[in-house]
Write a protein that holds these residues in place. Structure first.
Motif, mmCIF file in Angstrom:
data_model
loop_
_atom_site.group_PDB
_atom_site.id
_atom_site.type_symbol
_atom_site.label_atom_id
_atom_site.label_comp_id
_atom_site.label_asym_id
_atom_site.label_seq_id
_atom_site.Cartn_x
_atom_site.Cartn_y
_atom_site.Cartn_z
ATOM 1 N N THR A 217 0.853 -1.198 0.000
ATOM 2 C CA THR A 217 0.000 0.000 0.000
ATOM 3 C C THR A 217 0.880 1.236 0.000
ATOM 4 O O THR A 217 1.996 1.234 0.553
ATOM 5 C CB THR A 217 -0.927 0.036 1.226
ATOM 6 N N VAL A 218 0.437 2.301 -0.651
ATOM 7 C CA VAL A 218 1.151 3.590 -0.647
ATOM 8 C C VAL A 218 0.196 4.670 -0.188
ATOM 9 O O VAL A 218 -1.013 4.623 -0.484
ATOM 10 C CB VAL A 218 1.705 3.931 -2.052
ATOM 11 N N SER A 219 0.710 5.619 0.566
ATOM 12 C CA SER A 219 -0.147 6.688 1.088
ATOM 13 C C SER A 219 0.299 8.078 0.643
ATOM 14 O O SER A 219 -0.503 9.005 0.605
ATOM 15 C CB SER A 219 -0.179 6.636 2.628
ATOM 16 N N SER A 220 1.590 8.249 0.310
ATOM 17 C CA SER A 220 2.039 9.572 -0.138
ATOM 18 C C SER A 220 3.340 9.440 -0.916
ATOM 19 O O SER A 220 4.015 8.401 -0.835
ATOM 20 C CB SER A 220 2.246 10.507 1.056
#
Length: 232
Positions: A217-220
């Protein structure tokens, strides 16, 4: 008369199943005081053989369903090229192993005590499945990874599956040595992968494995821009 202690007789036709008493005469008038029981039984008939596609290497177990499998001392599956012993599962079902054979159509019929055979059913002998490489060999636990499997003889089959552990998914043969399938969702860890024919013992024996990893997962992202020349 064959000898002083043995005679051979031919049984007459019967109108139905059942037992009769048999006695012996040497002159057609005087018969033995002792009588032995002889049973008339219908020939076995068979309706289904599963699987109907087997390996040319032999050794597959086929299950045959039918009727009139009376209790016998010797039950065999006759493949034309070989007759192999059968094992009774119940009054309507037996199982036996297949012999080695060339690719193509064949048949099997059931014999009981060597006194007659059932109707034949078709078998198809196909080359053994071979799978020796999987790529990629890892993917997300959420599933959806497109997997390529390399091997041989994939074009010999019209219906193939990839099994990831206990879960099977449809496989598409690209050509004889390559097929594609999509990994299902799974728990984190390693599972065995095999190529197989549905409703059959045909299964690739090579130990291929696929590793399930937690989904990334990536958030920023920072910075969110950079020059055309790269190297940011």
């Amino acid at each position: 008369m064959v000898s002083a202690s043995r005679v051979i007789c031919e049984s007459p036709p019967a109108t139905g199943a059942g037992s009769i008493l048999v006695s012996v005469s040497t002159n057609g008038v005087d018969f033995s005081r002792e009588s032995l029981s002889y049973a008339f039984a219908p020939l076995a008939s068979i309706f289904a053989v599963i699987p109907s596609h087997v390996s040319t290497a032999g050794g597959d177990i086929v299950t045959i369903s039918g009727a009139d499998f009376f209790t016998s001392l010797s039950t065999v599956c006759d493949y034309g090229s070989a007759a192999l012993p059968a094992r009774s599962l119940d009054a309507q079902t037996i199982e036996c192993r297949t012999p080695q054979n060339s690719p193509g159509e064949g048949s099997v019929r059931v014999g009981l005590d060597g006194i007659g055979f059932s109707n034949p059913l078709k078998l198809r002998y196909q080359a053994s499945l071979t799978a020796h490489m999987i790529r990629p060999s890892r993917g997300s636990t959420t599933g959806g990874t497109h997997v390529e499997i390399l091997g041989a003889n994939f074009d010999e089959f019209t219906d193939l599956r990839c099994s990831f552990g206990l879960t099977e998914v449809v496989a598409i043969a690209v050509h004889a040595s390559k097929l594609m399938c999509t990994a299902p969702a799974g728990e984190q860890g390693v599972v065995r992968v095999a190529v197989k024919v549905p409703m059959s013992d045909l299964l690739s024996s090579e130990p291929l494995v696929f590793e399930y990893l937690q989904a990334v997962t990536v958030s920023s992202i920072h910075p969110s821009r950079g020059p055309l020349i790269g190297n940011t």
